[in-house]
Design a protein around this motif. Structure first.
Motif, PDB file in Angstrom:
ATOM      1  N   GLY A 189      -0.871   0.732   5.951  1.00  0.00           N
ATOM      2  CA  GLY A 189      -2.184   0.431   6.587  1.00  0.00           C
ATOM      3  C   GLY A 189      -3.093   1.477   6.617  1.00  0.00           C
ATOM      4  O   GLY A 189      -3.129   2.183   5.972  1.00  0.00           O
ATOM      5  N   ILE A 232      -6.274  15.341  -9.478  1.00  0.00           N
ATOM      6  CA  ILE A 232      -5.638  15.336  -8.251  1.00  0.00           C
ATOM      7  C   ILE A 232      -6.682  13.984  -7.446  1.00  0.00           C
ATOM      8  O   ILE A 232      -5.933  13.125  -6.927  1.00  0.00           O
ATOM      9  CB  ILE A 232      -5.874  16.181  -7.309  1.00  0.00           C
ATOM     10  N   ILE A 292      -5.391  10.571  -8.560  1.00  0.00           N
ATOM     11  CA  ILE A 292      -4.025  10.232  -7.838  1.00  0.00           C
ATOM     12  C   ILE A 292      -4.463   9.862  -6.568  1.00  0.00           C
ATOM     13  O   ILE A 292      -3.761   8.775  -6.006  1.00  0.00           O
ATOM     14  CB  ILE A 292      -3.121  11.798  -7.840  1.00  0.00           C
ATOM     15  N   GLU A 344      -5.907   6.268  -6.561  1.00  0.00           N
ATOM     16  CA  GLU A 344      -5.032   5.280  -6.979  1.00  0.00           C
ATOM     17  C   GLU A 344      -4.170   5.152  -5.713  1.00  0.00           C
ATOM     18  O   GLU A 344      -3.813   4.065  -5.436  1.00  0.00           O
ATOM     19  CB  GLU A 344      -4.045   5.696  -8.239  1.00  0.00           C
ATOM     20  N   ALA A 345      -3.824   5.928  -4.934  1.00  0.00           N
ATOM     21  CA  ALA A 345      -2.849   5.996  -3.716  1.00  0.00           C
ATOM     22  C   ALA A 345      -3.572   5.221  -2.670  1.00  0.00           C
ATOM     23  O   ALA A 345      -3.097   4.491  -1.739  1.00  0.00           O
ATOM     24  CB  ALA A 345      -2.675   7.253  -3.182  1.00  0.00           C
ATOM     25  N   LEU A 353      -1.677   5.392   6.919  1.00  0.00           N
ATOM     26  CA  LEU A 353      -1.263   5.963   5.489  1.00  0.00           C
ATOM     27  C   LEU A 353      -2.784   5.930   4.761  1.00  0.00           C
ATOM     28  O   LEU A 353      -2.915   7.275   4.267  1.00  0.00           O
ATOM     29  CB  LEU A 353      -0.585   4.908   4.651  1.00  0.00           C
ATOM     30  N   LEU A 381      -2.133  14.321   1.621  1.00  0.00           N
ATOM     31  CA  LEU A 381      -1.395  14.702   0.077  1.00  0.00           C
ATOM     32  C   LEU A 381      -2.314  15.400  -0.738  1.00  0.00           C
ATOM     33  O   LEU A 381      -1.848  16.184  -1.072  1.00  0.00           O
ATOM     34  CB  LEU A 381      -0.889  13.266  -0.379  1.00  0.00           C
ATOM     35  N   GLY A 411      -4.367   0.457  -2.354  1.00  0.00           N
ATOM     36  CA  GLY A 411      -3.467  -0.530  -2.032  1.00  0.00           C
ATOM     37  C   GLY A 411      -4.349  -1.540  -0.990  1.00  0.00           C
ATOM     38  O   GLY A 411      -5.487  -1.247  -0.807  1.00  0.00           O
ATOM     39  N   PRO A 412      -3.906  -2.912  -0.774  1.00  0.00           N
ATOM     40  CA  PRO A 412      -4.480  -3.714  -0.288  1.00  0.00           C
ATOM     41  C   PRO A 412      -4.952  -3.425   1.262  1.00  0.00           C
ATOM     42  O   PRO A 412      -4.116  -2.594   1.767  1.00  0.00           O
ATOM     43  CB  PRO A 412      -3.855  -5.152   0.036  1.00  0.00           C
ATOM     44  N   LEU A 469      -1.483  18.803  -2.629  1.00  0.00           N
ATOM     45  CA  LEU A 469      -1.546  19.030  -3.915  1.00  0.00           C
ATOM     46  C   LEU A 469      -2.321  20.066  -4.368  1.00  0.00           C
ATOM     47  O   LEU A 469      -2.386  20.827  -5.499  1.00  0.00           O
ATOM     48  CB  LEU A 469      -1.831  17.652  -4.612  1.00  0.00           C
ATOM     49  N   ASN A 511      -3.811   9.991   3.489  1.00  0.00           N
ATOM     50  CA  ASN A 511      -3.725  10.256   2.093  1.00  0.00           C
ATOM     51  C   ASN A 511      -4.241  11.398   1.527  1.00  0.00           C
ATOM     52  O   ASN A 511      -4.179  12.141   0.670  1.00  0.00           O
ATOM     53  CB  ASN A 511      -4.300   9.355   1.053  1.00  0.00           C
ATOM     54  N   ARG A 557       1.903   1.668  -3.450  1.00  0.00           N
ATOM     55  CA  ARG A 557       1.014   2.263  -4.423  1.00  0.00           C
ATOM     56  C   ARG A 557       0.316   3.531  -4.154  1.00  0.00           C
ATOM     57  O   ARG A 557      -0.053   4.428  -4.675  1.00  0.00           O
ATOM     58  CB  ARG A 557      -0.310   1.440  -4.313  1.00  0.00           C
ATOM     59  N   GLU A 602       0.825  -1.323   0.162  1.00  0.00           N
ATOM     60  CA  GLU A 602       0.091   0.102   0.010  1.00  0.00           C
ATOM     61  C   GLU A 602       0.786   1.268  -0.097  1.00  0.00           C
ATOM     62  O   GLU A 602       0.444   2.342  -0.550  1.00  0.00           O
ATOM     63  CB  GLU A 602      -0.842  -0.151   1.230  1.00  0.00           C
TER      64      GLU A 602
END
Lengths: 208, 243
Positions: B172, B217, B220, B223-224, B175, B182, B227-228, B186, B179, A190, A187
């Motif tokens: 996990g 944005i 982005i 996509e960020a 994060l 972030l 994750g699993p 941006l 996001n 990604r 993660e």
């Protein structure tokens, strides 16, 4: 730009270590390999590293020369004689044009080179016509896009603006976090990739 | 805001002690803040300055980094007297005059190639000074009292970026929550970049910031976040990891 400082401050602490020697699931060599990958990517896609190379000298009787080291693309070529003629720009050409110009082009000779072609692979450059015997040498200035020397733990200084340092650090970090093994953090990898995509597009827009 | 203030703000948001952080150290946060400032400048070109560069007589090519360590991108070039030097490419020069490298006259045009090469045409036979307005790389923040060079109202964006950057180590849910920081960073860069772009166009600069309004944005960030949900991320003992 000091990439060793980038690795030590912006990559290694995120890999659960306080220095390169204590890395558990990665090696220092891998980190520098990933920095080198980013340098190659920026060289190729953004034409980031351009130099005015003066290593080639055209002499009478020789038309084919080795292109400068780590050459990617030729942007411009000029040649000036050692007795004061020029320098003048050489026109880029291809084999089709040369054969239309003269079917004996591989052996043509003249007073000064007029055009260049990357024949026999991109590592060689041919100047047409060749120089007649007795003509003075011509010093060549080639403006080329090139790769850098391999980035390693002993070769880590890069002549590039400091604002590009995060691209190298984030790329190395994403590669490390995506690397298969016990330390894999999918993660996190990604999360970095889309930002890196935006940054690469931005750099390409500025330089290429 | 000073580096100390930004660092403490970020550590508090990371639920770390500002006097004795364990999992996210002060050095990590400082590195993330510096990286955030570099990226902000890369995306917005919000820092610019003018300096005098020397074009060696008879030599068309200049490597600006040798004369200005903080060199990034040329925005405008002028010769003495204030006349503007027009941007172009070496292909343009070649089309205009094949023997352009040999011409000796007042500089009229320049071409920027790569990150460290400028070509001028024509050039005088003697050394000549040109004034170049260029986007520059900010100095790294080292001391607690250092302040970022980007506009003061944008300083909180650096804490947003540093928070996200630090949470990359945790992964996990931490994060995933970060996001959105972030995204804030941006979105502020888009606003600042749009303002700088409009201003640069009005100034008649030769180079503009990237058109960030065209960047998606939200995609982005989506996509960020893709994750699993779980991973083999091992948080481990933060103190032992640093020893």
């Amino acid at each position: 730009m000091d990439l060793q400082a980038a690795v030590n401050a912006e990559v290694i602490p995120w890999l659960h270590s306080n220095n390169a020697a204590n890395l558990v699931w990665w090696t220092e060599a891998q980190l520098y390999q990933w920095l080198d990958h980013m340098a190659h990517k920026l060289s190729r896609e953004a034409l980031l590293f351009v130099e005015a190379n003066t290593n080639v000298t055209i002499t009478a009787g020789t038309m084919v020369y080795a292109a400068p080291e780590r050459h990617i693309a030729t942007l411009y070529v000029a040649a000036g004689s050692t007795d004061g003629d020029g320098p003048h720009g050489l026109n880029p050409a291809n084999i089709e044009e040369l054969e239309a110009l003269s079917y004996t082009w591989p052996t043509d000779e003249g007073d000064r080179p007029e055009r260049f072609v990357h024949d026999i692979g991109l590592d060689m450059i041919t100047f047409h016509p060749g120089l007649l015997a007795g003509r003075p040498d011509y010093n060549v200035t080639m403006v080329i896009a090139r790769h850098l020397e391999e980035i390693t733990a002993s070769n880590f200084e890069v002549d590039a603006p400091e604002v590009l340092r995060p691209l190298f650090a984030l790329h190395a970090l994403a590669e490390a976090m995506g690397h298969d093994g016990e330390g894999r953090m999918i993660e996190s990898e990604r999360a970095i990739r889309p930002l890196l995509g935006l940054l690469n597009e931005t750099v390409r827009g500025y330089f290429s | 805001m000073t580096l100390l203030q930004l660092r403490n703000q970020t550590l508090q948001r990371l639920a770390e002690s500002t006097s004795d952080p364990k999992w996210f150290t002060a050095d990590m946060v400082d590195a993330a803040i510096n990286e955030g400032q570099m990226l902000y400048v890369l995306l917005t070109l919000c820092l610019e300055k003018s300096a005098t560069f020397t074009v060696t007589g008879g030599n068309n090519f200049v490597q600006p980094v040798a004369q200005a360590e903080d060199w990034f991108l040329p925005l405008r070039v002028r010769i003495s007297g204030g006349a503007k030097v027009l941007p172009g490419t070496v292909g343009d020069f070649h089309a205009e005059e094949r023997s352009w490298p040999a011409e000796r006259d007042i500089i009229r045009k320049y071409a920027a190639m790569g990150c460290n090469l400028l070509a001028f045409y024509p050039v005088p036979a003697i050394d000549t000074a040109v004034t170049i307005t260029y986007a520059y790389s900010p100095a790294r923040l080292e001391d607690d009292a250092d302040e970022p060079e980007i506009p003061a109202e944008d300083h909180p964006a650096l804490s947003d970026y540093a928070l996200w950057r630090c949470e990359l180590k945790a992964g996990g849910a931490d994060l995933a929550n970060a996001n959105s920081r972030l995204q804030s960073f941006l979105e502020l860069a888009v606003k600042r970049g749009t303002q700088v772009r409009a201003r640069n166009m009005g100034q008649g600069y030769d180079r503009l910031p990237s058109e960030l309004t065209k960047a998606d944005i939200s995609r982005i960030i989506k996509e960020a976040n893709s994750g699993p949900a779980g991973s083999r991320q091992r948080r481990g003992n933060p103190v032992a990891a640093l020893q």
